[in-house]
Design a protein around this motif. Structure first.
Motif, PDB file in Angstrom:
ATOM      1  N   THR A  32       0.814  -1.221   0.000  1.00 16.66           N
ATOM      2  CA  THR A  32       0.000   0.000   0.000  1.00 16.66           C
ATOM      3  C   THR A  32       0.842   1.263   0.000  1.00 16.66           C
ATOM      4  OG1 THR A  32      -1.698  -1.214   1.246  1.00 16.66           O
ATOM      5  CG2 THR A  32      -1.889   1.191   1.178  1.00 16.66           C
ATOM      6  N   LEU A  33       1.863   1.312   0.853  1.00 17.01           N
ATOM      7  CA  LEU A  33       2.615   2.551   1.031  1.00 17.01           C
ATOM      8  C   LEU A  33       3.582   2.832  -0.120  1.00 17.01           C
ATOM      9  CD1 LEU A  33       3.491   2.547   4.851  1.00 17.01           C
ATOM     10  CD2 LEU A  33       1.681   3.788   3.652  1.00 17.01           C
ATOM     11  N   THR A  34       4.131   1.797  -0.738  1.00 15.71           N
ATOM     12  CA  THR A  34       5.136   2.017  -1.788  1.00 15.71           C
ATOM     13  C   THR A  34       4.607   2.879  -2.934  1.00 15.71           C
ATOM     14  OG1 THR A  34       6.265  -0.051  -1.251  1.00 15.71           O
ATOM     15  CG2 THR A  34       6.684   0.897  -3.425  1.00 15.71           C
ATOM     16  N   PRO A  35       3.476   2.536  -3.556  1.00 14.25           N
ATOM     17  CA  PRO A  35       2.994   3.414  -4.637  1.00 14.25           C
ATOM     18  C   PRO A  35       2.560   4.785  -4.140  1.00 14.25           C
ATOM     19  CG  PRO A  35       1.418   1.660  -4.194  1.00 14.25           C
ATOM     20  CD  PRO A  35       2.648   1.335  -3.417  1.00 14.25           C
ATOM     21  N   LEU A  36       2.059   4.873  -2.885  1.00 13.10           N
ATOM     22  CA  LEU A  36       1.651   6.177  -2.367  1.00 13.10           C
ATOM     23  C   LEU A  36       2.852   7.096  -2.173  1.00 13.10           C
ATOM     24  CD1 LEU A  36      -1.073   5.159   0.270  1.00 13.10           C
ATOM     25  CD2 LEU A  36      -1.419   6.114  -2.026  1.00 13.10           C
ATOM     26  N   ILE A  37       3.961   6.536  -1.671  1.00 12.84           N
ATOM     27  CA  ILE A  37       5.161   7.347  -1.466  1.00 12.84           C
ATOM     28  C   ILE A  37       5.768   7.788  -2.800  1.00 12.84           C
ATOM     29  CG2 ILE A  37       7.523   7.281  -0.568  1.00 12.84           C
ATOM     30  CD1 ILE A  37       6.500   5.388   1.613  1.00 12.84           C
ATOM     31  N   LEU A  39       4.103   8.159  -5.634  1.00 10.89           N
ATOM     32  CA  LEU A  39       3.105   8.761  -6.519  1.00 10.89           C
ATOM     33  C   LEU A  39       3.456  10.178  -6.972  1.00 10.89           C
ATOM     34  CD1 LEU A  39       0.453   8.006  -7.844  1.00 10.89           C
ATOM     35  CD2 LEU A  39      -0.770   9.007  -5.886  1.00 10.89           C
ATOM     36  N   PRO A  40       4.107  11.009  -6.135  1.00  9.24           N
ATOM     37  CA  PRO A  40       4.476  12.350  -6.632  1.00  9.24           C
ATOM     38  C   PRO A  40       5.372  12.326  -7.866  1.00  9.24           C
ATOM     39  CG  PRO A  40       4.651  12.270  -4.245  1.00  9.24           C
ATOM     40  CD  PRO A  40       4.391  10.869  -4.697  1.00  9.24           C
ATOM     41  N   VAL A  58       8.447   0.734  -8.172  1.00  5.46           N
ATOM     42  CA  VAL A  58       7.444  -0.061  -7.458  1.00  5.46           C
ATOM     43  C   VAL A  58       7.752  -1.552  -7.593  1.00  5.46           C
ATOM     44  CG1 VAL A  58       5.013  -0.752  -7.415  1.00  5.46           C
ATOM     45  CG2 VAL A  58       5.621   1.662  -7.580  1.00  5.46           C
TER      46      VAL A  58
END
Length: 604
Positions: A32-37, A39-40, A58
Motif C-alpha cells: 500500500t505505502l510504496t505506490p503512495l510514497i 506517486l508524486p 514499485v
C-alpha cells in the motif's frame, strides 16, 4: 504494584500487540505505502520517463521485499504501461513470451524424464562411489555430483534429490560410531583370567586356531573378553548426547550439508540453461542487441566451466578447513584398512546404488537424448568452426538453442517407455509430470522483465539513465566491474536471483553504453555473481532445503557463505579479465552496440 505501574502496564501490552499486528501485515503495508510514497514522481513530473520510473521502482521494491509473489509483481507492466500510455496492452502482452520460454520448456521436458527414471540419482551415487568414503573425499564427491546435475537440472531439484542421500550417509556414520564406542566399552570392562595359561606356540597354524577361538595372545597370558559383562560388573554404555556423539560429528554434518547447497548453485553457472539468471541474461542480450550473436551455449560453457571448477575446488578447501580441519594428509594416505565409519558409509552408498538395479532402457534413452541435446547445443555455432546452423544459410539466425530443446523435448512424448508386450502404453513423460516440474513462476517473472525492458526503451528512461551514468566513464573498467559484482552479490542475498538480475540488467546495460564499454564486460560477471547467494537460508532455495535438516544454524551459513562469496567474486573477476577478454573481445566496443545518444539506442 502501584496504581501508576498498573496504568502503564496495559498500554505497553496494547503497544506490543499493535506492533505485532503491524508486523504480521507488513506485506500489505509495503504494497500500500510504496505506490503512495512514489506517486508524486508521475504526478509532478508528468512525462513518460517519470511514469516508467515509477513502475520500475514499485516493481523493484516489491521484488526485493517479496511483499507479493515475484511472478505476480511481474504482471504490473501489463497493468501500468497501458494506463500511463507507454505501450498498448497488446504490445505489452507480445513481449511476455520469448525464445527463452521455448528453451526452458524443452529443458524441463528432459529434466522431467531424468528425474522420473532416477537417472540423476544413479549419476550422483556413481560419482560418490568413485571418489571414496573418507569424509573429505565424500564431501568432494557429493559436491561434484551436485554441481554436475545442476548444470542440467535446477539447483532446487538437485539439492532436493542429493540431500536425502547425504542424510542417509550421515545417519549411517553416526550409527557406526555408536557401535564402535559400545564395542570398545565392552572390551574395557572385560576381565583377565590369569588362571588360564597359554603355552608357547611354535607352529603358525596353531596360533591361527587360537586366534579364531576368540582368544587374544599377549605375553603368554590369555585374556578372556566375554561378549556380555558379568552380572556383578556395572557397565555404562555411552549414549549420544542429542543428535551427535561429539563436536567432530556435528561439524562433519554441517560441512556435508553446506557443501550440497553451495555446489548445487555453483554448478548451475556453467551452462546457459543451468540457472534462470543465465537464461534471463541470454534472452535480454538478444532483445537489447538483436545483431549480437556472440553468446551461445558453447562459448558460455568455455567461459564458465573453468570458473565453476575453480570455485568448487576452493570452496571445498574452505569448507574442509572450517568443518573437517586443515589436515589434508589423510586424504592422500595409502592406508589399506578402512575405519568403521568409512565402511558404514561405503555400505549405505553401495546399497543405495544396488537398489536402483541395472540400467533400464528408459534411463538409457533419456541419457542418449541428453547427450544429443548437449552435442547439438555445442555444435550449432561454436565460433571457432562452422556449426550445423550454417547448413541453413538461407535462414541464418532462425534456428536457436530453443529449437534443439523443443525438438528433443517433443521426442520424450513420443518414444514408448515400455516394450510392446507391456499391457499399458506409456511414453517417457506425460504432460502432468511435465506440469509438476515446470517453473511457471519463472516464466512469468522473465516475461515481466522483458516487458519492463521494452517499456524503458519506448519511454526514453534508458537514454535518461545513460546520460546520468556518463561520468562513471572516468573510472577504470575493472573497478566498475568489481563494484557491480559486489553490489549484485549483496542484493541477491535478500532478494531472489531472477528478480535481482531483472532489476540490474537495464541499469547496467545503460551504464555500459554511457561509458562505451563492451556491455558483455559488465553484464557477464554481474550475471554470474547474481547466483552467488550463500549467506542466508532465504537467499537461495538450496540453502533453505539444506537448512531444514537441522544440522546448521544461520551463523554457520553466514560464516561459511561469506568465504564462498569472496571466492566466487574473485574467480569471476579473474576469469573475465583473462580468458574472457579474447573469447568475447571485451576490450573493444562492439559494432552491434549503439553509441551514446544514438536515436536507435536499444539500451535499457
Amino acid at each position: 504494584m502501584c496504581p501508576r505501574d498498573e496504568a502503564k502496564y496495559p498500554s505497553a501490552v496494547e503497544t506490543m500487540g499493535f506492533l505485532s499486528a503491524v508486523w504480521s501485515y507488513r506485506s500489505l503495508v509495503i504494497i500500500t505505502l510504496t505506490p503512495l510514497i512514489l506517486l508524486p514522481l508521475p504526478l509532478l513530473i508528468n512525462d513518460k520517463v517519470a511514469e516508467c520510473a515509477f513502475t520500475l521502482l514499485v516493481m523493484a521494491v516489491y521484488w526485493l521485499t517479496e511483499a507479493m509473489p515475484i511472478s505476480v509483481t511481474a504482471l504490473l507492466p501489463a497493468l501500468l504501461f497501458p494506463l500511463f500510455g507507454i505501450m498498448k496492452s497488446s504490445e505489452v502482452a507480445s513481449v511476455y513470451f520469448k525464445d527463452f520460454h521455448l528453451l526452458l520448456t524443452g529443458v524441463v521436458c528432459l529434466a522431467t524424464s531424468i528425474e522420473k527414471w532416477n537417472l540423476h540419482k544413479r549419476i550422483a551415487l556413481k560419482l560418490v562411489i568413485l571418489v571414496g568414503v573418507n569424509p573429505g573425499w565424500l564431501m568432494l564427491g557429493f559436491m561434484f555430483s551436485s554441481a554436475f546435475l545442476s548444470m542440467w537440472l535446477s539447483n532446487t531439484s538437485t539439492a532436493a534429490m542429493v540431500m536425502p542421500i547425504v542424510e542417509a550417509v550421515i545417519q549411517q556414520i553416526l550409527n557406526a560410531e555408536s557401535r564402535v564406542s559400545v564395542q570398545r566399552r565392552h572390551e574395557l570392562v572385560g576381565t583377565c583370567n590369569p588362571g588360564l595359561q597359554l603355552e608357547e606356540v611354535k607352529d603358525q597354524s596353531m596360533q591361527t586356531k587360537e586366534i579364531m577361538s576368540n582368544c587374544e595372545t599377549s605375553k603368554a597370558v590369555l585374556c578372556a573378553v566375554p561378549e556380555e559383562p558379568p552380572p556383578h560388573t556395572e557397565v555404562s554404555i555411552p549414549e549420544p548426547q542429542g543428535r551427535y556423539r561429539s563436536r567432530k560429528d556435528h561439524l562433519m554434518c554441517k560441512g556435508l550439508s553446506l557443501s550440497i547447497a553451495y555446489a548445487s548453485t555453483i554448478g548451475g553457472i556453467t551452462t546457459l540453461t543451468g540457472t534462470s539468471t543465465n537464461l534471463i541474461f541470454a534472452e535480454q542480450i538478444n532483445q537489447y542487441y538483436p545483431e549480437c550473436n556472440c553468446v551461445n551455449f558453447g562459448n558460455w560453457f568455455i567461459m564458465c566451466f573453468p570458473i565453476s571448477i575453480i570455485v568448487l575446488l576452493l570452496s571445498w578447501v574452505w569448507l574442509h578447513w572450517m568443518f573437517l580441519g586443515f589436515d589434508f594428509r589423510s586424504l592422500f594416505s595409502c592406508r589399506k584398512e578402512k575405519s568403521e565409519r568409512e565402511k558404514a558409509t561405503a555400505k549405505v552408498i553401495e546399497e543405495e546404488y544396488r537398489a536402483l538395479g541395472p540400467l533400464r532402457p528408459q534411463e538409457m534413452i533419456t541419457l542418449v537424448i541428453f547427450m544429443l541435446m548437449v552435442l547439438l547445443w555445442f555444435t550449432r555455432n561454436p565460433g571457432f568452426m562452422p556449426g550445423w546452423a550454417s547448413l541453413f544459410s538461407n535462414f541464418e539466425g532462425y534456428a536457436t538453442d530453443a529449437t534443439v530443446a523443443i525438438l528433443l523435448g517433443l521426442t520424450l512424448y513420443i518414444i514408448p517407455a515400455h516394450k510392446p508386450t507391456h499391457p499399458k502404453f506409456e511414453t517417457l513423460i506425460s504432460w502432468k509430470e511435465f506440469q509438476s516440474c515446470m517453473p511457471w513462476e519463472i516464466g512469468i517473472l522473465v516475461g515481466g522483465g522483458f516487458a519492463l525492458a521494452e517499456g524503458t526503451k519506448v519511454s526514453g528512461l534508458s537514454a535518461w539513465v545513460g546520460s546520468l551514468l556518463t561520468p562513471l566513464g572516468s573510472l577504470p573498467s575493472w573497478l566498475i566491474i568489481t563494484i557491480t559484482c559486489i553490489l549484485t552479490t549483496s542484493v541477491t542475498e535478500v532478494a531472489s536471483n531472477p528478480a535481482t538480475i531483472t532489476i540490474f540488467l537495464p541499469i547496467l546495460t545503460a551504464l555500459s553504453e554511457a561509458i562505451q564499454v563492451n556491455p558483455l564486460y559488465i553484464l557477464i560477471p554481474t550475471t554470474l555473481c547474481t547466483s552467488f547467494a550463500f549467506l542466508l537460508p532465504v537467499s537461495n532455495p538450496p540453502n533453505a532445503i539444506v537448512f531444514t535438516y537441522g544440522h546448521i544454524t544461520v551463523m554457520d551459513m553466514v560464516k561459511a557463505g561469506l568465504g564462498v562469496n569472496i571466492i566466487g567474486v574473485l574467480v569471476v573477476l579473474l576469469a573475465v579479465t583473462t580468458w574472457g577478454i579474447p573469447l568475447y573481445d571485451l576490450n573493444n566496443y562492439p559494432s552491434w552496440a549503439p553509441l551514446p545518444g544514438a536515436p536507435n539506442s536499444t539500451a535499457v
